[in-house]
Motif scaffolding. Structure first.
Motif, PDB file in Angstrom:
ATOM      1  N   UNK A   1       0.852  -1.182   0.000  1.00  0.00           N
ATOM      2  CA  UNK A   1       0.000   0.000   0.000  1.00  0.00           C
ATOM      3  C   UNK A   1       0.892   1.238   0.000  1.00  0.00           C
ATOM      4  N   UNK A   2       0.447   2.255  -0.667  1.00  0.00           N
ATOM      5  CA  UNK A   2       1.218   3.498  -0.751  1.00  0.00           C
ATOM      6  C   UNK A   2       1.383   4.146   0.620  1.00  0.00           C
ATOM      7  N   UNK A   3       2.310   5.068   0.692  1.00  0.00           N
ATOM      8  CA  UNK A   3       2.496   5.833   1.918  1.00  0.00           C
ATOM      9  C   UNK A   3       1.341   6.802   2.105  1.00  0.00           C
ATOM     10  N   UNK A   4       1.189   7.313   3.302  1.00  0.00           N
ATOM     11  CA  UNK A   4       0.187   8.306   3.675  1.00  0.00           C
ATOM     12  C   UNK A   4      -1.238   7.765   3.716  1.00  0.00           C
ATOM     13  N   UNK A   5      -1.428   6.451   3.745  1.00  0.00           N
ATOM     14  CA  UNK A   5      -2.745   5.865   3.960  1.00  0.00           C
ATOM     15  C   UNK A   5      -2.841   5.517   5.443  1.00  0.00           C
ATOM     16  N   UNK A   6      -3.975   5.825   6.053  1.00  0.00           N
ATOM     17  CA  UNK A   6      -4.163   5.505   7.465  1.00  0.00           C
ATOM     18  C   UNK A   6      -5.474   4.745   7.640  1.00  0.00           C
ATOM     19  N   UNK A   7      -5.486   3.902   8.668  1.00  0.00           N
ATOM     20  CA  UNK A   7      -6.683   3.134   8.983  1.00  0.00           C
ATOM     21  C   UNK A   7      -7.654   4.030   9.744  1.00  0.00           C
ATOM     22  N   UNK A   8      -8.913   4.065   9.277  1.00  0.00           N
ATOM     23  CA  UNK A   8      -9.909   4.914   9.925  1.00  0.00           C
ATOM     24  C   UNK A   8     -11.029   4.105  10.556  1.00  0.00           C
ATOM     25  N   UNK A   9     -11.177   2.840  10.131  1.00  0.00           N
ATOM     26  CA  UNK A   9     -12.281   2.029  10.641  1.00  0.00           C
ATOM     27  C   UNK A   9     -11.909   0.558  10.548  1.00  0.00           C
ATOM     28  N   UNK A  10     -12.335  -0.214  11.548  1.00  0.00           N
ATOM     29  CA  UNK A  10     -12.126  -1.658  11.583  1.00  0.00           C
ATOM     30  C   UNK A  10     -13.385  -2.327  12.089  1.00  0.00           C
ATOM     31  N   UNK A  11     -13.772  -3.425  11.435  1.00  0.00           N
ATOM     32  CA  UNK A  11     -14.950  -4.174  11.864  1.00  0.00           C
ATOM     33  C   UNK A  11     -14.808  -5.634  11.451  1.00  0.00           C
ATOM     34  N   UNK A  12     -15.365  -6.543  12.247  1.00  0.00           N
ATOM     35  CA  UNK A  12     -15.391  -7.941  11.820  1.00  0.00           C
ATOM     36  C   UNK A  12     -16.464  -8.189  10.759  1.00  0.00           C
ATOM     37  N   UNK A  13     -17.351  -7.213  10.552  1.00  0.00           N
ATOM     38  CA  UNK A  13     -18.437  -7.335   9.585  1.00  0.00           C
ATOM     39  C   UNK A  13     -18.076  -6.617   8.294  1.00  0.00           C
ATOM     40  N   UNK A  14     -18.017  -7.375   7.197  1.00  0.00           N
ATOM     41  CA  UNK A  14     -17.655  -6.797   5.912  1.00  0.00           C
ATOM     42  C   UNK A  14     -18.610  -5.681   5.516  1.00  0.00           C
ATOM     43  N   UNK A  15     -19.916  -5.898   5.716  1.00  0.00           N
ATOM     44  CA  UNK A  15     -20.906  -4.911   5.284  1.00  0.00           C
ATOM     45  C   UNK A  15     -20.750  -3.573   5.996  1.00  0.00           C
ATOM     46  N   UNK A  16     -20.357  -3.574   7.266  1.00  0.00           N
ATOM     47  CA  UNK A  16     -20.160  -2.306   7.983  1.00  0.00           C
ATOM     48  C   UNK A  16     -18.992  -1.523   7.390  1.00  0.00           C
ATOM     49  N   UNK A  17     -17.924  -2.215   7.100  1.00  0.00           N
ATOM     50  CA  UNK A  17     -16.772  -1.557   6.484  1.00  0.00           C
ATOM     51  C   UNK A  17     -17.127  -1.031   5.097  1.00  0.00           C
ATOM     52  N   UNK A  18     -17.930  -1.779   4.355  1.00  0.00           N
ATOM     53  CA  UNK A  18     -18.351  -1.339   3.027  1.00  0.00           C
ATOM     54  C   UNK A  18     -19.231  -0.094   3.122  1.00  0.00           C
ATOM     55  N   UNK A  19     -20.093  -0.015   4.113  1.00  0.00           N
ATOM     56  CA  UNK A  19     -20.935   1.175   4.312  1.00  0.00           C
ATOM     57  C   UNK A  19     -20.061   2.394   4.581  1.00  0.00           C
ATOM     58  N   UNK A  20     -19.069   2.246   5.450  1.00  0.00           N
ATOM     59  CA  UNK A  20     -18.152   3.350   5.742  1.00  0.00           C
ATOM     60  C   UNK A  20     -17.446   3.792   4.471  1.00  0.00           C
ATOM     61  N   UNK A  21     -16.953   2.834   3.705  1.00  0.00           N
ATOM     62  CA  UNK A  21     -16.266   3.149   2.459  1.00  0.00           C
ATOM     63  C   UNK A  21     -17.186   3.914   1.512  1.00  0.00           C
ATOM     64  N   UNK A  63     -18.153  10.618   9.533  1.00  0.00           N
ATOM     65  CA  UNK A  63     -18.539   9.435  10.290  1.00  0.00           C
ATOM     66  C   UNK A  63     -19.365   9.822  11.512  1.00  0.00           C
ATOM     67  N   UNK A  64     -19.016  10.911  12.162  1.00  0.00           N
ATOM     68  CA  UNK A  64     -19.782  11.373  13.326  1.00  0.00           C
ATOM     69  C   UNK A  64     -21.168  11.843  12.892  1.00  0.00           C
ATOM     70  N   UNK A  65     -21.233  12.612  11.817  1.00  0.00           N
ATOM     71  CA  UNK A  65     -22.521  13.104  11.340  1.00  0.00           C
ATOM     72  C   UNK A  65     -23.447  11.973  10.881  1.00  0.00           C
ATOM     73  N   UNK A  66     -22.873  10.896  10.348  1.00  0.00           N
ATOM     74  CA  UNK A  66     -23.647   9.752   9.890  1.00  0.00           C
ATOM     75  C   UNK A  66     -23.794   8.659  10.957  1.00  0.00           C
ATOM     76  N   UNK A  67     -23.324   8.946  12.144  1.00  0.00           N
ATOM     77  CA  UNK A  67     -23.408   8.023  13.292  1.00  0.00           C
ATOM     78  C   UNK A  67     -22.833   6.648  12.985  1.00  0.00           C
ATOM     79  N   UNK A  68     -21.652   6.669  12.396  1.00  0.00           N
ATOM     80  CA  UNK A  68     -20.959   5.417  12.080  1.00  0.00           C
ATOM     81  C   UNK A  68     -19.975   5.121  13.191  1.00  0.00           C
TER      82      UNK A  68
END
Length: 68
Positions: A1-21, A63-68
């Motif tokens: 992965x390129x530099x300057x990418x940071x992790x913003x969300x982690x979940x055991x549920x694929x669908x939750x991560x997809x919603x965030x994306x 994420x805060x405004x969308x209550x994620x």
């Protein structure tokens, strides 16, 4: 992965991560998923969402405004 990418969300549920994306992408923030789940057992591991570092504060606000 390129530099300057940071992790913003982690979940055991694929669908939750997809919603965030999708929420981030709808607001013109590039986001990628990194699936670290075991291929044989979906109960082990997480799906992570990464964004560019310069978008961090805007992404957190969304994420805060969308209550994620």
């Amino acid at each position: 992965m390129e530099k300057n990418w940071i992790k913003i969300f982690t979940s055991p549920d694929f669908y939750r991560s997809e919603i965030v994306k999708q929420v981030l992408c709808e607001h013109h923030i590039d986001a990628v998923l990194l699936n670290k789940q075991a291929s044989s057992h979906r109960n082990f591991g997480n799906v992570e969402v990464y964004i560019h570092q310069e978008n961090f504060s805007h992404a957190i606000e969304l994420m805060i405004l969308n209550q994620i």
